[in-house]
Enzyme design. Structure first.
Site, PDB file in Angstrom:
ATOM      1  N   ARG A 109       0.787  -1.235   0.000  1.00 22.20           N
ATOM      2  CA  ARG A 109       0.000   0.000   0.000  1.00 22.20           C
ATOM      3  C   ARG A 109       0.817   1.282   0.000  1.00 22.20           C
ATOM      4  O   ARG A 109       0.258   2.373   0.103  1.00 22.20           O
ATOM      5  CB  ARG A 109      -0.995   0.026   1.157  1.00 22.20           C
ATOM      6  CG  ARG A 109      -2.036  -1.045   1.038  1.00 22.20           C
ATOM      7  CD  ARG A 109      -3.068  -1.107   2.126  1.00 22.20           C
ATOM      8  NE  ARG A 109      -2.870  -0.240   3.246  1.00 22.20           N
ATOM      9  CZ  ARG A 109      -3.782   0.626   3.685  1.00 22.20           C
ATOM     10  NH1 ARG A 109      -4.927   0.747   3.086  1.00 22.20           N
ATOM     11  NH2 ARG A 109      -3.541   1.345   4.744  1.00 22.20           N
ATOM     12  N   ASP A 110       2.150   1.184  -0.123  1.00 16.93           N
ATOM     13  CA  ASP A 110       2.957   2.404  -0.224  1.00 16.93           C
ATOM     14  C   ASP A 110       4.235   2.119  -1.001  1.00 16.93           C
ATOM     15  O   ASP A 110       5.304   2.620  -0.660  1.00 16.93           O
ATOM     16  CB  ASP A 110       3.280   2.970   1.163  1.00 16.93           C
ATOM     17  CG  ASP A 110       3.758   4.423   1.103  1.00 16.93           C
ATOM     18  OD1 ASP A 110       3.407   5.136   0.138  1.00 16.93           O
ATOM     19  OD2 ASP A 110       4.479   4.840   2.028  1.00 16.93           O
TER      20      ASP A 110
END
Length: 146
Positions: A68-69
């Protein structure tokens, strides 16, 4: 839950004096972004580093973890030339986060909870459309960021 040559190894985690700590592998070397910017590189070397980063993401996905990043500063190029992914601080597994985890991640400066914010955290220019909209993220979200 995740052990792969292309993901930084976590050795221990815990609490100490009201704070959390993580003991992880020391990777000496620049982030992939700095490695790319530091000098002209032949295309095969660049592709090899990106394939290694993709292998790290793939290993996470096989373990049910969505980073997610993902971004070039969250991939380190060690002195051995091998890429290792780092900073899984925003990652979630397949299961939804627990209520206490959601509260911890979304607490504002005064401690107030911000509903739904757990899905919208990340680096905006790398976020997939579903992450920006606050929808569920999966491996495809990481692939978009990659």
């Amino acid at each position: 839950k995740l052990s792969d040559p292309h993901v930084v190894q976590i050795h221990e985690g815990g609490e100490y004096e009201r704070g959390l700590f993580i003991v992880m592998e020391l990777v000496r070397g620049p982030a992939l972004r700095q490695w790319l910017d530091s000098e002209a590189r032949p295309l095969p070397a660049i592709l090899e580093r990106f394939v290694e980063a993709a292998r790290g993401l793939s290993a996470a996905h096989r373990a049910g973890i969505v980073h997610r990043d993902f971004k070039l500063t969250n991939a380190l190029v060690g002195e051995d030339g091998r890429v290792r992914l780092v900073d899984f601080g925003l990652a979630f597994g397949r299961a939804a986060p627990t209520e206490s985890a959601t509260e911890a991640m979304t607490a504002g400066p005064a401690g107030e909870a911000t509903p739904g914010a757990t899905r919208r955290v990340g680096t905006p220019i790398y976020m997939s459309p579903e992450q920006v909209l606050g929808a569920d993220c999966d491996a495809r979200s990481d692939q978009y960021s990659f």
